[in-house]
Design a protein around this motif. Structure first.
Motif, PDB file in Angstrom:
ATOM      1  N   ASN A 259       0.791  -1.230   0.000  1.00  0.00           N
ATOM      2  CA  ASN A 259       0.000   0.000   0.000  1.00  0.00           C
ATOM      3  C   ASN A 259       0.827   1.286   0.000  1.00  0.00           C
ATOM      4  O   ASN A 259       0.240   2.372  -0.033  1.00  0.00           O
ATOM      5  CB  ASN A 259      -0.955   0.004   1.191  1.00  0.00           C
ATOM      6  CG  ASN A 259      -2.198  -0.833   0.951  1.00  0.00           C
ATOM      7  OD1 ASN A 259      -3.158  -0.378   0.324  1.00  0.00           O
ATOM      8  ND2 ASN A 259      -2.181  -2.081   1.422  1.00  0.00           N
ATOM      9  N   VAL A 260       2.171   1.173   0.049  1.00  0.00           N
ATOM     10  CA  VAL A 260       2.982   2.396   0.038  1.00  0.00           C
ATOM     11  C   VAL A 260       3.966   2.466  -1.119  1.00  0.00           C
ATOM     12  O   VAL A 260       4.376   3.564  -1.502  1.00  0.00           O
ATOM     13  CB  VAL A 260       3.760   2.583   1.368  1.00  0.00           C
ATOM     14  CG1 VAL A 260       2.816   2.706   2.539  1.00  0.00           C
ATOM     15  CG2 VAL A 260       4.790   1.482   1.585  1.00  0.00           C
ATOM     16  N   ILE A 261       4.353   1.331  -1.681  1.00  0.00           N
ATOM     17  CA  ILE A 261       5.386   1.414  -2.719  1.00  0.00           C
ATOM     18  C   ILE A 261       4.841   2.090  -3.968  1.00  0.00           C
ATOM     19  O   ILE A 261       3.633   2.112  -4.228  1.00  0.00           O
ATOM     20  CB  ILE A 261       5.978   0.033  -3.070  1.00  0.00           C
ATOM     21  CG1 ILE A 261       4.913  -0.881  -3.693  1.00  0.00           C
ATOM     22  CG2 ILE A 261       6.627  -0.599  -1.865  1.00  0.00           C
ATOM     23  CD1 ILE A 261       5.498  -2.159  -4.274  1.00  0.00           C
ATOM     24  N   GLU A 262       5.756   2.629  -4.749  1.00  0.00           N
ATOM     25  CA  GLU A 262       5.400   3.330  -5.980  1.00  0.00           C
ATOM     26  C   GLU A 262       5.193   2.296  -7.085  1.00  0.00           C
ATOM     27  O   GLU A 262       6.011   1.398  -7.283  1.00  0.00           O
ATOM     28  CB  GLU A 262       6.517   4.302  -6.357  1.00  0.00           C
ATOM     29  CG  GLU A 262       6.194   5.196  -7.525  1.00  0.00           C
ATOM     30  CD  GLU A 262       7.319   6.168  -7.835  1.00  0.00           C
ATOM     31  OE1 GLU A 262       7.040   7.239  -8.383  1.00  0.00           O
ATOM     32  OE2 GLU A 262       8.482   5.840  -7.510  1.00  0.00           O
ATOM     33  N   TRP A 263       4.083   2.439  -7.824  1.00  0.00           N
ATOM     34  CA  TRP A 263       3.766   1.509  -8.907  1.00  0.00           C
ATOM     35  C   TRP A 263       3.797   2.194 -10.277  1.00  0.00           C
ATOM     36  O   TRP A 263       3.579   1.542 -11.305  1.00  0.00           O
ATOM     37  CB  TRP A 263       2.381   0.905  -8.699  1.00  0.00           C
ATOM     38  CG  TRP A 263       2.264   0.024  -7.488  1.00  0.00           C
ATOM     39  CD1 TRP A 263       1.906   0.409  -6.234  1.00  0.00           C
ATOM     40  CD2 TRP A 263       2.488  -1.390  -7.422  1.00  0.00           C
ATOM     41  NE1 TRP A 263       1.904  -0.675  -5.377  1.00  0.00           N
ATOM     42  CE2 TRP A 263       2.253  -1.802  -6.090  1.00  0.00           C
ATOM     43  CE3 TRP A 263       2.859  -2.364  -8.359  1.00  0.00           C
ATOM     44  CZ2 TRP A 263       2.383  -3.124  -5.670  1.00  0.00           C
ATOM     45  CZ3 TRP A 263       2.979  -3.682  -7.943  1.00  0.00           C
ATOM     46  CH2 TRP A 263       2.749  -4.064  -6.616  1.00  0.00           C
ATOM     47  N   GLY A 264       4.042   3.489 -10.301  1.00  0.00           N
ATOM     48  CA  GLY A 264       4.052   4.243 -11.547  1.00  0.00           C
ATOM     49  C   GLY A 264       4.195   5.712 -11.228  1.00  0.00           C
ATOM     50  O   GLY A 264       4.323   6.101 -10.058  1.00  0.00           O
ATOM     51  N   PRO A 265       4.184   6.592 -12.228  1.00  0.00           N
ATOM     52  CA  PRO A 265       4.317   8.029 -11.978  1.00  0.00           C
ATOM     53  C   PRO A 265       3.161   8.567 -11.134  1.00  0.00           C
ATOM     54  O   PRO A 265       2.006   8.542 -11.565  1.00  0.00           O
ATOM     55  CB  PRO A 265       4.321   8.646 -13.386  1.00  0.00           C
ATOM     56  CG  PRO A 265       3.704   7.608 -14.261  1.00  0.00           C
ATOM     57  CD  PRO A 265       4.037   6.284 -13.667  1.00  0.00           C
ATOM     58  N   ASN A 266       3.482   8.989  -9.901  1.00  0.00           N
ATOM     59  CA  ASN A 266       2.487   9.528  -8.966  1.00  0.00           C
ATOM     60  C   ASN A 266       1.423   8.493  -8.601  1.00  0.00           C
ATOM     61  O   ASN A 266       0.281   8.831  -8.307  1.00  0.00           O
ATOM     62  CB  ASN A 266       1.825  10.785  -9.537  1.00  0.00           C
ATOM     63  CG  ASN A 266       1.127  11.597  -8.449  1.00  0.00           C
ATOM     64  OD1 ASN A 266       1.575  11.639  -7.307  1.00  0.00           O
ATOM     65  ND2 ASN A 266       0.022  12.223  -8.808  1.00  0.00           N
ATOM     66  N   VAL A 267       1.804   7.225  -8.607  1.00  0.00           N
ATOM     67  CA  VAL A 267       0.895   6.132  -8.266  1.00  0.00           C
ATOM     68  C   VAL A 267       1.486   5.396  -7.066  1.00  0.00           C
ATOM     69  O   VAL A 267       2.548   4.773  -7.167  1.00  0.00           O
ATOM     70  CB  VAL A 267       0.713   5.152  -9.446  1.00  0.00           C
ATOM     71  CG1 VAL A 267      -0.233   4.011  -9.058  1.00  0.00           C
ATOM     72  CG2 VAL A 267       0.197   5.883 -10.676  1.00  0.00           C
ATOM     73  N   TYR A 268       0.774   5.460  -5.923  1.00  0.00           N
ATOM     74  CA  TYR A 268       1.265   4.839  -4.699  1.00  0.00           C
ATOM     75  C   TYR A 268       0.221   3.867  -4.154  1.00  0.00           C
ATOM     76  O   TYR A 268      -0.948   4.228  -3.973  1.00  0.00           O
ATOM     77  CB  TYR A 268       1.586   5.908  -3.650  1.00  0.00           C
ATOM     78  CG  TYR A 268       2.726   6.817  -4.065  1.00  0.00           C
ATOM     79  CD1 TYR A 268       4.043   6.428  -3.888  1.00  0.00           C
ATOM     80  CD2 TYR A 268       2.456   8.044  -4.672  1.00  0.00           C
ATOM     81  CE1 TYR A 268       5.090   7.247  -4.293  1.00  0.00           C
ATOM     82  CE2 TYR A 268       3.490   8.870  -5.077  1.00  0.00           C
ATOM     83  CZ  TYR A 268       4.809   8.460  -4.885  1.00  0.00           C
ATOM     84  OH  TYR A 268       5.836   9.270  -5.292  1.00  0.00           O
ATOM     85  N   GLY A 269       0.651   2.659  -3.890  1.00  0.00           N
ATOM     86  CA  GLY A 269      -0.244   1.651  -3.345  1.00  0.00           C
ATOM     87  C   GLY A 269      -0.933   0.843  -4.422  1.00  0.00           C
ATOM     88  O   GLY A 269      -1.225   1.337  -5.520  1.00  0.00           O
ATOM     89  N   ILE A 270      -1.239  -0.423  -4.109  1.00  0.00           N
ATOM     90  CA  ILE A 270      -1.820  -1.315  -5.109  1.00  0.00           C
ATOM     91  C   ILE A 270      -3.247  -0.927  -5.467  1.00  0.00           C
ATOM     92  O   ILE A 270      -3.716  -1.205  -6.587  1.00  0.00           O
ATOM     93  CB  ILE A 270      -1.756  -2.782  -4.607  1.00  0.00           C
ATOM     94  CG1 ILE A 270      -2.168  -3.742  -5.716  1.00  0.00           C
ATOM     95  CG2 ILE A 270      -2.609  -2.971  -3.358  1.00  0.00           C
ATOM     96  CD1 ILE A 270      -1.327  -3.627  -6.966  1.00  0.00           C
ATOM     97  N   GLY A 271      -3.964  -0.254  -4.555  1.00  0.00           N
ATOM     98  CA  GLY A 271      -5.320   0.205  -4.881  1.00  0.00           C
ATOM     99  C   GLY A 271      -5.299   1.174  -6.038  1.00  0.00           C
ATOM    100  O   GLY A 271      -6.111   1.076  -6.977  1.00  0.00           O
ATOM    101  N   GLU A 272      -4.390   2.137  -5.998  1.00  0.00           N
ATOM    102  CA  GLU A 272      -4.253   3.097  -7.094  1.00  0.00           C
ATOM    103  C   GLU A 272      -3.713   2.407  -8.339  1.00  0.00           C
ATOM    104  O   GLU A 272      -4.136   2.698  -9.464  1.00  0.00           O
ATOM    105  CB  GLU A 272      -3.324   4.239  -6.685  1.00  0.00           C
ATOM    106  CG  GLU A 272      -3.855   5.089  -5.541  1.00  0.00           C
ATOM    107  CD  GLU A 272      -2.902   6.226  -5.186  1.00  0.00           C
ATOM    108  OE1 GLU A 272      -1.900   6.407  -5.917  1.00  0.00           O
ATOM    109  OE2 GLU A 272      -3.162   6.929  -4.195  1.00  0.00           O
ATOM    110  N   ALA A 273      -2.758   1.476  -8.163  1.00  0.00           N
ATOM    111  CA  ALA A 273      -2.088   0.850  -9.301  1.00  0.00           C
ATOM    112  C   ALA A 273      -3.039  -0.006 -10.132  1.00  0.00           C
ATOM    113  O   ALA A 273      -3.019   0.055 -11.373  1.00  0.00           O
ATOM    114  CB  ALA A 273      -0.920   0.000  -8.804  1.00  0.00           C
TER     115      ALA A 273
END
Length: 651
Positions: free
Chosen positions: A534-548
Motif C-alpha cells: 500500500n505504500v510502494i510506488e507503482w508508476g508516476p504519482n501512483v502509490y499503493g496497489i489500490g491506485e495501481a
C-alpha cells in the motif's frame, strides 16, 4: 730470530701507524671525500631520476660538522622540487664512507619542498618509479624491505634538530596549499613547533609538540590548533569534496622492530571531536566526540595484518578488530570484529552524531555482544565467508527515536520523497478508500511479488545471508556497489522511515532499523507485507496497489489476473519506466514476454502455481486505465480514458 711475541707487537705497531696515517689522510682530505660523495649523488640524480642536483658550497667545519649551502634539486623540464639555503649537520666520517649515515644533529635555514602537478605532469614522478628487480620471479620479503627503508628514514631524523623558515608547498592543478614552519626544535627528545597552513582564503596555525626518539624508534606527538577552533584538513575538500577536522590528535609509536622475519609496529592513535562531511557519507556533518586505535600491525613476507590484540573505541563502543591481506597461496582478505558485551543504551548513545539521526532519542535496556567474521578469496570468490552474530540479553526498546517503528501497526500518513521534495500524502489505513487489506489483494500478485522481490520473506529475519554474500562478491569483483541485497523488510523501512538518498548513513540506518523491526516482533509479517503493497510506488504519482490496479487495468486488486500480476511484479524495481515494456502497438515487447514466461515456470516449479492457473496466459495483456496516456502508439488511441482522478480517490 724474532720471537712470535716480537712479530705480533711489530704487526700491531704497523697496524696502528697505518690507521693513524689513514685517519690523518681522511681528516686532511675530508673535504675532497665530501665533494666526491656529492658528485656521486649528482650523477645518480641525473642518470636515475633525470634531475639536476647542485650544491654551491660544501665543506667540513671541524672534525665531523658539515655545512652545505644553496642545495637545489630540479627535475628537468619541470618545477623545482627542493631548495635550501643552508644545511649544517654532524656525521661520522666512517658512515660518510660506507653510506650508512645517522644524523646526530641538524640545522636547516630558508628552504622549501615543492610538489607540483600541472598539464606537463608531476615534478616528483621520477621518484615514484619502481626499481627493476634482478630476478623478476624473486619473491620479495616486504617485512625486511619495509624495515630497512623505514630504518634508513629514521636514521636520517637527527637526535637534535633546528629548522628555520621551511615550507612545504603543493600545487595540484591550481589547488594550492602551503605549510610553513617558522621554527622547529627537537632537543632532549622534545619536539616543539607550529605550522602556518594556508589554502586560498583558508588559514590556520597548528601546534605540534611531544616526545621523539628516532634511535629508540619511539614517539608520542600531539597536533592541535593554536586557538579553540578545530583543525581543518586542507586540500581534500577542494580535491575530493570531503571536509574533515578535529580538535586534537595524538600519534604514538611504541614499537618498531623485526622479529622472526615479521615487522612489528605498535602504537596508538587518538582523536577528539573528529568531524567529517561528504554527500556520500551523510546529509549532515558527522561528529565523533572521541576515538582511539591501540594498534598492533604485523607485516610479513606475504601478508599484512592488524593483529587481534589491537583495540579500538568510538565514544563508549569498544571494538576488537582483526584484518589481514595474505598472498601466501591465494589472495585472501580477512576481517573479524568483536564488540564485547555492553549496554544497549551505551551503544545507542555512542553512535556518531549525524550518522544515525533516526535513532536520536531512542531509549533501550539490556545488553548485547556482536561478532563479525568475513573472509574473501580472490581466486575463489563464491566461497565467501560472512557470518554476523548479535547475541541479546534482555534487550528491549523503551522509547523509539525519530523512526517510530510501532507506527506500522496503526493508521499513518506516508509521504514519498523524490529528489529531496516531499510528494503528496498517502493515508495508510481504512480511512483511505484506496487502501487494500492483504486479504483483498490477489493471491497471484502476492506470489508474483514475493517470487521476484523476496521469496523467503516469511522465513527470514530481515536479511538473506546468501543474497548478501552474492551481493558482496559482485561488488568486490566489479569494484563498485553494482548490486544490493534488499529484502521486502529493507524496502519497507527505506520507504516508510528513510529517504532514497544514496549515503552510507542511510544504508547503516536501514540495516539497524530492519534488525530492530524483525527481531523485536514489532509488526507481523502479514502487516509488513500489507503496508508494503500500500505504500510502494507503482508508476508516476501512483502509490499503493489500490491506485495501481485502477491506473493500469481499471480493476480492484482482488480481481487482477495472473498475467496482470506478473506485469505489475515486473515493474516494482522501476515503476516509472513501465511504458518501455510495450511496443508502438501497445503489446509487450519480446524481453517482457520472456521474463513473464520465466517467472511462470519458476513459480510452477516451486508449487506456487498449478497448470490450470496458466490457462489463457497467451492472451495479450490490455492496459485500459490512465496508464495508456504514458504509452506511445502508432495509431491514435480511440479508447476513451477516464481522468486520473476518476480512477481512484486521493482523499
Amino acid at each position: 730470530m724474532r720471537s712470535k711475541k716480537q712479530k705480533f707487537f711489530l704487526f700491531l705497531k704497523t697496524l696502528i701507524v697505518f690507521l693513524l696515517f689513514s685517519l690523518a689522510g681522511i681528516y686532511f682530505f675530508r673535504d675532497v671525500l665530501l665533494l666526491k660523495v656529492i658528485g656521486k649523488a649528482t650523477s645518480k640524480f641525473e642518470t636515475d631520476y633525470n634531475c639536476n642536483f647542485s650544491v654551491q658550497k660544501a665543506h667540513f667545519d671541524g672534525i665531523s660538522s658539515i655545512e652545505l649551502n644553496n642545495i637545489v634539486l630540479v627535475p628537468k623540464e619541470t618545477d623545482t622540487l627542493f631548495s635550501v639555503e643552508k644545511i649544517k649537520t654532524k656525521i661520522n666520517l666512517f658512515q660518510l664512507i660506507t653510506g650508512d649515515i645517522q644524523l646526530q644533529n641538524l640545522e636547516v635555514k630558508n628552504g622549501f619542498i615543492q610538489l607540483v602537478k600541472n598539464e606537463k605532469g608531476r615534478n616528483f614522478d621520477a621518484f615514484l618509479k619502481r626499481e627493476k628487480s634482478d630476478d623478476a620471479n624473486e619473491k620479495r620479503n616486504y617485512a625486511k624491505l619495509a624495515y630497512r627503508l623505514l630504518s634508513k628514514v629514521l636514521n636520517l631524523v637527527p637526535t637534535e634538530m633546528q629548522l628555520e623558515n621551511i615550507s612545504l608547498r603543493m600545487d595540484d592543478l591550481g589547488i594550492k596549499v602551503t605549510m610553513h614552519l617558522p621554527e622547529l626544535q627537537l632537543k632532549n627528545h622534545q619536539l616543539q613547533t607550529n605550522i602556518n597552513v594556508t589554502e586560498s582564503e583558508f588559514s590556520q596555525k597548528w601546534n605540534i609538540s611531544g616526545f621523539v626518539d628516532p634511535r629508540a624508534k619511539k614517539a608520542d606527538v600531539r597536533i592541535y590548533n593554536n586557538d579553540t577552533s578545530k583543525i581543518q584538513l586542507p586540500y581534500i575538500y577542494k580535491r575530493f569534496g570531503f571536509k574533515a577536522g578535529f580538535k586534537n590528535v595524538r600519534l604514538k609509536l611504541d614499537k618498531f622492530d623485526l622479529e622472526s622475519d615479521k615487522l612489528h609496529l605498535d602504537g596508538l592513535v587518538s582523536v577528539e571531536d573528529f568531524t567529517i562531511n561528504h554527500p556520500k557519507i551523510a546529509k549532515k556533518e558527522v561528529l565523533i566526540k572521541t576515538a582511539s586505535f591501540d594498534y598492533r600491525f604485523l607485516l610479513g613476507s606475504d601478508f599484512v595484518s592488524i593483529d587481534s590484540t589491537s583495540s579500538a573505541q568510538i565514544n563508549s563502543i569498544k571494538l576488537q578488530p582483526f584484518a589481514e591481506y595474505n598472498t601466501e597461496e591465494d589472495t585472501i582478505y580477512k576481517l573479524k570484529i568483536l564488540i564485547p558485551k555492553m549496554k544497549a543504551q551505551d551503544f545507542i548513545s555512542s553512535l556518531p552524531e549525524g550518522l544515525f539521526t533516526h535513532f536520536t532519542g531512542m531509549e533501550t535496556e539490556g545488553n548485547f555482544d556482536y561478532k563479525l567474521n568475513f573472509k574473501y578469496n580472490k581466486n575463489k570468490p563464491y566461497a565467501l565467508v560472512f557470518n554476523s552474530n548479535l547475541n541479546k540479553e534482555n534487550l528491549k526498546i523503551l522509547r523509539y527515536g525519530e523512526a517510530n517503528l510501532n507506527k506500522l501497526n496503526g493508521e499513518f500518513v506516508y509521504r514519498a520523497i523524490e529528489n529531496n521534495v516531499l510528494q503528496r500524502p498517502v493515508l495508510v489505513g481504512d480511512s483511505n478508500p484506496n487502501f487494500t487489506p492483504l486479504e483483498l489483494i490477489s493471491p497471484y500478485l502476492q506470489k508474483c511479488v514475493l517470487t521476484s522481490e523476496d521469496p523467503s520473506f516469511f522465513s527470514h529475519h530481515g536479511f538473506i545471508n546468501e543474497a548478501f554474500k552474492q551481493s558482496i562478491t559482485k561488488n568486490i569483483r566489479t569494484k563498485k556497489f553494482s548490486r544490493g541485497a534488499s529484502t521486502i523488510s529493507m524496502q519497507l523501512v527505506k520507504n516508510v522511515f528513510l529517504t532514497r538518498e544514496k549515503t552510507l548513513s542511510r544504508k547503516l540506518e536501514e540495516i539497524l532499523l530492519v534488525y530492530l523491526l524483525e527481531n523485536n516482533r514489532i509488526a507481523s509479517k502479514e502487516r509488513m507485507l500489507e503496508v508494503y503493497f500500500n505504500v510502494i510506488e507503482w508508476g508516476p504519482n501512483v502509490y499503493g496497489i489500490g491506485e495501481a490496479s485502477a491506473f493500469y487495468f481499471k480493476k480492484k486488486p482482488i480481481d487482477l489476473t495472473l498475467k496482470e500480476c506478473l506485469f505489475l511484479a515486473s515493474i516494482v524495481p522501476k515503476p516509472k519506466k513501465f511504458m518501455y515494456q510495450f511496443d508502438d502497438q501497445g503489446k509487450l515487447k519480446s524481453f517482457a514476454n520472456k521474463h513473464e514466461e520465466f517467472m511462470s515456470k519458476l513459480m510452477l516449479r516451486r508449487g506456487l502455481l498449478t497448470p490450470e492457473d496458466t490457462i489463457g496466459q497467451q492472451i495479450p495483456i490490455s492496459i485500459s486505465g490512465r496508464a495508456r496516456t504514458h504509452m506511445k502508439f502508432k495509431v491514435q488511441d480511440s479508447i476513451a480514458v477516464d481522468s486520473l482522478f476518476t480512477d481512484f480517490d486521493f482523499n
